[in-house]
Enzyme design. Structure first.
Site, PDB file in Angstrom:
ATOM      1  CG  ASP A   1       3.015  -8.123 -10.692  1.00  0.00           C
ATOM      2  OD1 ASP A   1       2.336  -7.486  -9.862  1.00  0.00           O
ATOM      3  OD2 ASP A   1       3.783  -7.570 -11.504  1.00  0.00           O
TER       4      ASP A   1
ATOM      5  CG  ASN B   1       4.740  -5.391  -2.153  1.00  0.00           C
ATOM      6  OD1 ASN B   1       4.714  -6.609  -2.241  1.00  0.00           O
ATOM      7  ND2 ASN B   1       4.864  -4.620  -3.231  1.00  0.00           N
TER       8      ASN B   1
HETATM    9  C1  IPE Z   1       6.393  -8.166  -6.716  1.00  0.00           C
HETATM   10  O1  IPE Z   1       5.392  -7.449  -7.350  1.00  0.00           O
HETATM   11  C2  IPE Z   1       6.004  -8.484  -5.308  1.00  0.00           C
HETATM   12  C3  IPE Z   1       4.938  -9.468  -5.151  1.00  0.00           C
HETATM   13  C4  IPE Z   1       4.317 -10.110  -6.120  1.00  0.00           C
HETATM   14  C5  IPE Z   1       4.568  -9.768  -3.795  1.00  0.00           C
HETATM   15  P1  IPE Z   1       5.417  -5.854  -7.405  1.00  0.00           P
HETATM   16  O2  IPE Z   1       4.207  -5.474  -8.160  1.00  0.00           O
HETATM   17  O3  IPE Z   1       5.567  -5.307  -6.037  1.00  0.00           O
HETATM   18  O4  IPE Z   1       6.751  -5.581  -8.224  1.00  0.00           O
HETATM   19  P2  IPE Z   1       7.180  -4.320  -9.104  1.00  0.00           P
HETATM   20  O5  IPE Z   1       6.963  -3.096  -8.259  1.00  0.00           O
HETATM   21  O6  IPE Z   1       6.306  -4.321 -10.319  1.00  0.00           O
HETATM   22  O7  IPE Z   1       8.619  -4.571  -9.457  1.00  0.00           O
HETATM   23  C1  IPE Z   2       0.524  -8.438  -6.854  1.00  0.00           C
HETATM   24  O1  IPE Z   2      -0.351  -7.609  -7.537  1.00  0.00           O
HETATM   25  C2  IPE Z   2       0.278  -8.456  -5.368  1.00  0.00           C
HETATM   26  C3  IPE Z   2       1.354  -7.842  -4.605  1.00  0.00           C
HETATM   27  C4  IPE Z   2       2.368  -7.219  -5.067  1.00  0.00           C
HETATM   28  C5  IPE Z   2       1.256  -7.938  -3.179  1.00  0.00           C
HETATM   29  P1  IPE Z   2      -0.106  -6.033  -7.657  1.00  0.00           P
HETATM   30  O2  IPE Z   2      -0.821  -5.361  -6.538  1.00  0.00           O
HETATM   31  O3  IPE Z   2       1.332  -5.716  -7.760  1.00  0.00           O
HETATM   32  O4  IPE Z   2      -0.854  -5.775  -9.015  1.00  0.00           O
HETATM   33  P2  IPE Z   2      -0.435  -4.730 -10.159  1.00  0.00           P
HETATM   34  O5  IPE Z   2       0.977  -5.009 -10.521  1.00  0.00           O
HETATM   35  O6  IPE Z   2      -0.625  -3.355  -9.577  1.00  0.00           O
HETATM   36  O7  IPE Z   2      -1.390  -5.024 -11.263  1.00  0.00           O
HETATM   37 MG    MG Z   3       2.607  -5.450  -9.340  1.00  0.00          MG
END
Ligand code: IPE
Ligand code: IPE
Ligand code: MG
Length: 239
Positions: A8, A56
């Site tokens: 993340d 996602n």
């Molecule tokens: C979890 O991260 C999913 C992945 C890393 C693929 P998200 O960024 O989607 O999770 P939330 O929304 O903060 O819970």
């Molecule tokens: C993780 O990074 C990748 C996926 C969830 C696919 P994020 O896109 O969730 O990054 P933040 O949480 O917005 O920083």
């Molecule tokens: Mg995230």
């Protein structure tokens, strides 16, 4: 030794640099590549990376397309190296919503690396732990189970995990959030949880080594009073 990582923080990494979110995901893919290599060197048996959750899909379409495109490119470039290093690639999750080019690449990477045995690399794509638990329950029907561990077989079948992965020993989440976001809920029943502030694109081989060091200091009791003797797999890994 099974390590699972919620990768993340790509978006925040990009925002800090005035870049768009897609640039953050590209940097995240590079970090994933480096961490897979490092995990092989650290003799990790199973590495499960959370790449794209069922939820996602609710992100803007260009971001979804960028993420799935990066995954396909990762599979194309990583497959040869995985063959050289004997890493078995396996994409877990649901497949019916993925486009046909990505599905074909997943099948090809899985087929080519099916004989590899040094590490089982599981990429969780269109993955929801709750949905996998429901699906596994549906497949269970009248099969009697004697222990929770036996349910892992049904969970594996529900998400195309081949071979069946053991329960998670260490779960790492980067970027500071302290939640599981529907990842491996059953398999993490006794996992050690490590929440790090580091944003995913900054996570590297040294960060993995540090996480393993922290894990080796944890005492796992599994409900008992004294620390449970380490499994032979973990002892072998520490040598
Ligand atoms: C979890 O991260 C999913 C992945 C890393 C693929 P998200 O960024 O989607 O999770 P939330 O929304 O903060 O819970
Ligand atoms: C993780 O990074 C990748 C996926 C969830 C696919 P994020 O896109 O969730 O990054 P933040 O949480 O917005 O920083
Ligand atoms: Mg995230």
């Amino acid at each position: 030794m099974h390590i699972a990582i919620i990768m993340d923080g790509n978006g925040r990494w990009a925002a800090l640099r005035n870049l768009n979110r897609q640039a953050g995901h590209r940097a995240g893919a590079r970090a994933a590549d480096a961490v897979v290599r490092a995990a092989v060197r650290q003799r990790v048996d199973t590495l499960t990376l959370y790449a794209f959750s069922c939820d996602n899909w609710f992100r803007p379409r260009p971001e979804v397309e960028a993420l799935l495109g990066l995954l396909r490119r990762y599979l194309i470039t990583a497959t040869d190296r995985c063959l050289e290093e004997s890493v078995r690639i396996n994409v877990i999750g649901r497949r019916h919503r993925l486009n046909s080019t990505l599905k074909a690449q997943i099948e090809q990477s899985e087929r080519l690396t099916a004989g590899c045995s040094r590490m089982h690399l599981r990429l969780a794509v269109d993955y929801s732990s709750r949905l996998s638990i429901i699906e596994a329950g549906r497949r269970l029907r009248d099969t009697p189970l004697n222990a929770p561990a036996e349910y892992l077989r049904f969970l594996a079948a529900a998400v195309h995990s081949d071979p069946v992965a053991p329960e998670v020993d260490l779960l790492i989440r980067t970027a500071g959030e302290k939640r599981l976001s529907d990842f491996l809920l059953w398999e993490c029943a006794y996992a050690e949880l490590l929440f790090l502030d580091c944003l995913w694109p900054d996570f590297d081989a040294a960060a993995l080594a540090q996480a393993l060091e922290e894990f080796s200091c944890r005492q796992r009791r599994f409900g008992r009073i004294a620390a449970v003797k380490e499994t032979s797999e973990i002892q072998a890994w520490k040598r």
